[in-house]
Design a protein around this motif. Structure first.
Motif, PDB file in Angstrom:
ATOM      1  N   TYR A  32       0.821  -1.212   0.000  1.00  0.00           N
ATOM      2  CA  TYR A  32       0.000   0.000   0.000  1.00  0.00           C
ATOM      3  C   TYR A  32       0.859   1.268   0.000  1.00  0.00           C
ATOM      4  O   TYR A  32       0.543   2.251   0.674  1.00  0.00           O
ATOM      5  CB  TYR A  32      -0.983  -0.009   1.167  1.00  0.00           C
ATOM      6  CG  TYR A  32      -1.926  -1.183   1.092  1.00  0.00           C
ATOM      7  CD1 TYR A  32      -3.070  -1.116   0.308  1.00  0.00           C
ATOM      8  CD2 TYR A  32      -1.649  -2.367   1.753  1.00  0.00           C
ATOM      9  CE1 TYR A  32      -3.930  -2.198   0.206  1.00  0.00           C
ATOM     10  CE2 TYR A  32      -2.499  -3.453   1.655  1.00  0.00           C
ATOM     11  CZ  TYR A  32      -3.638  -3.364   0.879  1.00  0.00           C
ATOM     12  OH  TYR A  32      -4.473  -4.444   0.773  1.00  0.00           O
ATOM     13  N   LEU A  33       1.934   1.253  -0.781  1.00  0.00           N
ATOM     14  CA  LEU A  33       2.890   2.351  -0.800  1.00  0.00           C
ATOM     15  C   LEU A  33       2.236   3.690  -1.156  1.00  0.00           C
ATOM     16  O   LEU A  33       2.500   4.705  -0.508  1.00  0.00           O
ATOM     17  CB  LEU A  33       4.019   2.037  -1.787  1.00  0.00           C
ATOM     18  CG  LEU A  33       5.087   3.104  -1.941  1.00  0.00           C
ATOM     19  CD1 LEU A  33       5.814   3.296  -0.612  1.00  0.00           C
ATOM     20  CD2 LEU A  33       6.061   2.730  -3.035  1.00  0.00           C
ATOM     21  N   LEU A  34       1.366   3.721  -2.172  1.00  0.00           N
ATOM     22  CA  LEU A  34       0.753   4.983  -2.587  1.00  0.00           C
ATOM     23  C   LEU A  34      -0.166   5.541  -1.505  1.00  0.00           C
ATOM     24  O   LEU A  34      -0.156   6.748  -1.227  1.00  0.00           O
ATOM     25  CB  LEU A  34      -0.012   4.798  -3.904  1.00  0.00           C
ATOM     26  CG  LEU A  34       0.844   4.400  -5.107  1.00  0.00           C
ATOM     27  CD1 LEU A  34      -0.042   4.132  -6.317  1.00  0.00           C
ATOM     28  CD2 LEU A  34       1.879   5.466  -5.409  1.00  0.00           C
ATOM     29  N   ALA A  35      -0.963   4.690  -0.888  1.00  0.00           N
ATOM     30  CA  ALA A  35      -1.862   5.140   0.182  1.00  0.00           C
ATOM     31  C   ALA A  35      -1.057   5.634   1.381  1.00  0.00           C
ATOM     32  O   ALA A  35      -1.393   6.650   1.993  1.00  0.00           O
ATOM     33  CB  ALA A  35      -2.807   4.018   0.591  1.00  0.00           C
ATOM     34  N   ARG A  36       0.013   4.949   1.716  1.00  0.00           N
ATOM     35  CA  ARG A  36       0.853   5.371   2.841  1.00  0.00           C
ATOM     36  C   ARG A  36       1.557   6.686   2.534  1.00  0.00           C
ATOM     37  O   ARG A  36       1.672   7.561   3.396  1.00  0.00           O
ATOM     38  CB  ARG A  36       1.874   4.293   3.204  1.00  0.00           C
ATOM     39  CG  ARG A  36       1.236   3.135   3.946  1.00  0.00           C
ATOM     40  CD  ARG A  36       2.234   2.154   4.525  1.00  0.00           C
ATOM     41  NE  ARG A  36       2.976   1.498   3.453  1.00  0.00           N
ATOM     42  CZ  ARG A  36       4.307   1.425   3.406  1.00  0.00           C
ATOM     43  NH1 ARG A  36       5.040   1.935   4.357  1.00  0.00           N
ATOM     44  NH2 ARG A  36       4.908   0.807   2.410  1.00  0.00           N
ATOM     45  N   CYS A  37       2.005   6.839   1.301  1.00  0.00           N
ATOM     46  CA  CYS A  37       2.667   8.082   0.892  1.00  0.00           C
ATOM     47  C   CYS A  37       1.692   9.260   0.983  1.00  0.00           C
ATOM     48  O   CYS A  37       2.040  10.325   1.502  1.00  0.00           O
ATOM     49  CB  CYS A  37       3.215   7.930  -0.523  1.00  0.00           C
ATOM     50  SG  CYS A  37       4.056   9.400  -1.117  1.00  0.00           S
ATOM     51  N   ALA A  38       0.484   9.080   0.478  1.00  0.00           N
ATOM     52  CA  ALA A  38      -0.522  10.145   0.532  1.00  0.00           C
ATOM     53  C   ALA A  38      -0.864  10.482   1.984  1.00  0.00           C
ATOM     54  O   ALA A  38      -0.968  11.658   2.350  1.00  0.00           O
ATOM     55  CB  ALA A  38      -1.777   9.735  -0.232  1.00  0.00           C
ATOM     56  N   SER A  39      -1.016   9.472   2.812  1.00  0.00           N
ATOM     57  CA  SER A  39      -1.332   9.684   4.221  1.00  0.00           C
ATOM     58  C   SER A  39      -0.219  10.463   4.917  1.00  0.00           C
ATOM     59  O   SER A  39      -0.476  11.434   5.638  1.00  0.00           O
ATOM     60  CB  SER A  39      -1.544   8.339   4.916  1.00  0.00           C
ATOM     61  OG  SER A  39      -1.695   8.513   6.293  1.00  0.00           O
ATOM     62  N   THR A  40       1.009  10.073   4.697  1.00  0.00           N
ATOM     63  CA  THR A  40       2.153  10.737   5.309  1.00  0.00           C
ATOM     64  C   THR A  40       2.270  12.180   4.837  1.00  0.00           C
ATOM     65  O   THR A  40       2.549  13.086   5.624  1.00  0.00           O
ATOM     66  CB  THR A  40       3.448   9.964   4.997  1.00  0.00           C
ATOM     67  OG1 THR A  40       3.314   8.630   5.489  1.00  0.00           O
ATOM     68  CG2 THR A  40       4.659  10.618   5.615  1.00  0.00           C
ATOM     69  N   THR A  41       2.031  12.400   3.555  1.00  0.00           N
ATOM     70  CA  THR A  41       2.102  13.753   2.997  1.00  0.00           C
ATOM     71  C   THR A  41       1.045  14.652   3.613  1.00  0.00           C
ATOM     72  O   THR A  41       1.330  15.782   4.021  1.00  0.00           O
ATOM     73  CB  THR A  41       1.946  13.709   1.465  1.00  0.00           C
ATOM     74  OG1 THR A  41       2.989  12.891   0.917  1.00  0.00           O
ATOM     75  CG2 THR A  41       2.014  15.091   0.861  1.00  0.00           C
ATOM     76  N   GLN A  86      -5.608  14.725  11.121  1.00  0.00           N
ATOM     77  CA  GLN A  86      -4.539  13.735  11.014  1.00  0.00           C
ATOM     78  C   GLN A  86      -5.067  12.322  11.244  1.00  0.00           C
ATOM     79  O   GLN A  86      -4.599  11.378  10.606  1.00  0.00           O
ATOM     80  CB  GLN A  86      -3.406  14.063  11.981  1.00  0.00           C
ATOM     81  CG  GLN A  86      -2.616  15.262  11.515  1.00  0.00           C
ATOM     82  CD  GLN A  86      -1.429  15.545  12.387  1.00  0.00           C
ATOM     83  OE1 GLN A  86      -1.475  15.360  13.594  1.00  0.00           O
ATOM     84  NE2 GLN A  86      -0.364  16.005  11.766  1.00  0.00           N
ATOM     85  N   GLU A  87      -6.031  12.193  12.122  1.00  0.00           N
ATOM     86  CA  GLU A  87      -6.639  10.876  12.344  1.00  0.00           C
ATOM     87  C   GLU A  87      -7.345  10.398  11.073  1.00  0.00           C
ATOM     88  O   GLU A  87      -7.220   9.235  10.677  1.00  0.00           O
ATOM     89  CB  GLU A  87      -7.622  10.949  13.504  1.00  0.00           C
ATOM     90  CG  GLU A  87      -8.244   9.617  13.843  1.00  0.00           C
ATOM     91  CD  GLU A  87      -9.205   9.727  15.015  1.00  0.00           C
ATOM     92  OE1 GLU A  87     -10.151   8.928  15.041  1.00  0.00           O
ATOM     93  OE2 GLU A  87      -9.009  10.591  15.881  1.00  0.00           O
ATOM     94  N   LEU A  88      -8.096  11.293  10.423  1.00  0.00           N
ATOM     95  CA  LEU A  88      -8.759  10.934   9.166  1.00  0.00           C
ATOM     96  C   LEU A  88      -7.729  10.553   8.105  1.00  0.00           C
ATOM     97  O   LEU A  88      -7.910   9.597   7.359  1.00  0.00           O
ATOM     98  CB  LEU A  88      -9.602  12.112   8.657  1.00  0.00           C
ATOM     99  CG  LEU A  88     -10.827  12.483   9.484  1.00  0.00           C
ATOM    100  CD1 LEU A  88     -11.391  13.815   9.009  1.00  0.00           C
ATOM    101  CD2 LEU A  88     -11.880  11.387   9.392  1.00  0.00           C
ATOM    102  N   ALA A  89      -6.643  11.296   8.032  1.00  0.00           N
ATOM    103  CA  ALA A  89      -5.615  11.053   7.016  1.00  0.00           C
ATOM    104  C   ALA A  89      -4.838   9.772   7.272  1.00  0.00           C
ATOM    105  O   ALA A  89      -4.206   9.238   6.356  1.00  0.00           O
ATOM    106  CB  ALA A  89      -4.661  12.236   6.947  1.00  0.00           C
ATOM    107  N   SER A  90      -4.879   9.260   8.488  1.00  0.00           N
ATOM    108  CA  SER A  90      -4.141   8.033   8.816  1.00  0.00           C
ATOM    109  C   SER A  90      -4.798   6.779   8.267  1.00  0.00           C
ATOM    110  O   SER A  90      -4.165   5.724   8.195  1.00  0.00           O
ATOM    111  CB  SER A  90      -4.002   7.900  10.336  1.00  0.00           C
ATOM    112  OG  SER A  90      -3.222   8.954  10.832  1.00  0.00           O
ATOM    113  N   ASN A  91      -6.053   6.877   7.877  1.00  0.00           N
ATOM    114  CA  ASN A  91      -6.781   5.725   7.340  1.00  0.00           C
ATOM    115  C   ASN A  91      -6.235   5.369   5.952  1.00  0.00           C
ATOM    116  O   ASN A  91      -6.230   6.206   5.050  1.00  0.00           O
ATOM    117  CB  ASN A  91      -8.274   6.050   7.266  1.00  0.00           C
ATOM    118  CG  ASN A  91      -9.095   4.870   6.844  1.00  0.00           C
ATOM    119  OD1 ASN A  91      -8.587   3.779   6.601  1.00  0.00           O
ATOM    120  ND2 ASN A  91     -10.391   5.073   6.737  1.00  0.00           N
ATOM    121  N   LEU A  92      -5.807   4.140   5.756  1.00  0.00           N
ATOM    122  CA  LEU A  92      -5.238   3.704   4.478  1.00  0.00           C
ATOM    123  C   LEU A  92      -6.245   2.964   3.604  1.00  0.00           C
ATOM    124  O   LEU A  92      -5.886   2.495   2.519  1.00  0.00           O
ATOM    125  CB  LEU A  92      -4.019   2.807   4.721  1.00  0.00           C
ATOM    126  CG  LEU A  92      -2.856   3.434   5.484  1.00  0.00           C
ATOM    127  CD1 LEU A  92      -1.725   2.426   5.631  1.00  0.00           C
ATOM    128  CD2 LEU A  92      -2.369   4.698   4.818  1.00  0.00           C
TER     129      LEU A  92
END
Length: 108
Positions: A32-41, A86-92
């Motif tokens: 899930y690299l793309l989802a993790r990258c978007a979340s981290t960004t 940030q909590e919402l953005a942490s969802n992958l």
């Protein structure tokens, strides 16, 4: 006079974040690299907004647009509820096809 020249250049403003959560962001073989990258960004952008005391609005899109309101923001799209965003953005989790038009229309 000096009082008229006072400005806080490091504070204020508002920023809208529109995040792609469509299935194109899901690559199970790549962990899930793309989802993790978007979340981290998104989480890093929210931290920058916090340091400048900016208000932030957060929307996700897949098949449909999801304009988020946090518990502390009530019905206000732009908020300073940084932990909530940030909590919402942490969802992958991902869902649906890529349809960004509705999300952009709702934010504008």
């Amino acid at each position: 006079p000096r009082a008229a020249q006072r400005q806080r250049t490091e504070r204020g403003g508002a920023m809208a974040i529109i995040r792609d959560i469509s299935d194109s962001m899901s690559r199970p073989r790549q962990e899930y690299l793309l989802a993790r990258c978007a979340s981290t960004t998104v989480r890093a952008i929210v931290e920058l907004a916090r340091s400048s005391h900016m208000r932030v609005g957060y929307t996700e899109f897949g098949d449909q647009s999801f304009k988020h309101f946090t518990r502390d923001s009530g019905k206000e799209f732009f908020t300073r509820d940084y932990p909530g965003i940030q909590e919402l953005a942490s969802n992958l989790a991902t869902r649906g096809s890529t349809h960004y038009q509705q999300a952009i229309r709702e934010v504008l």
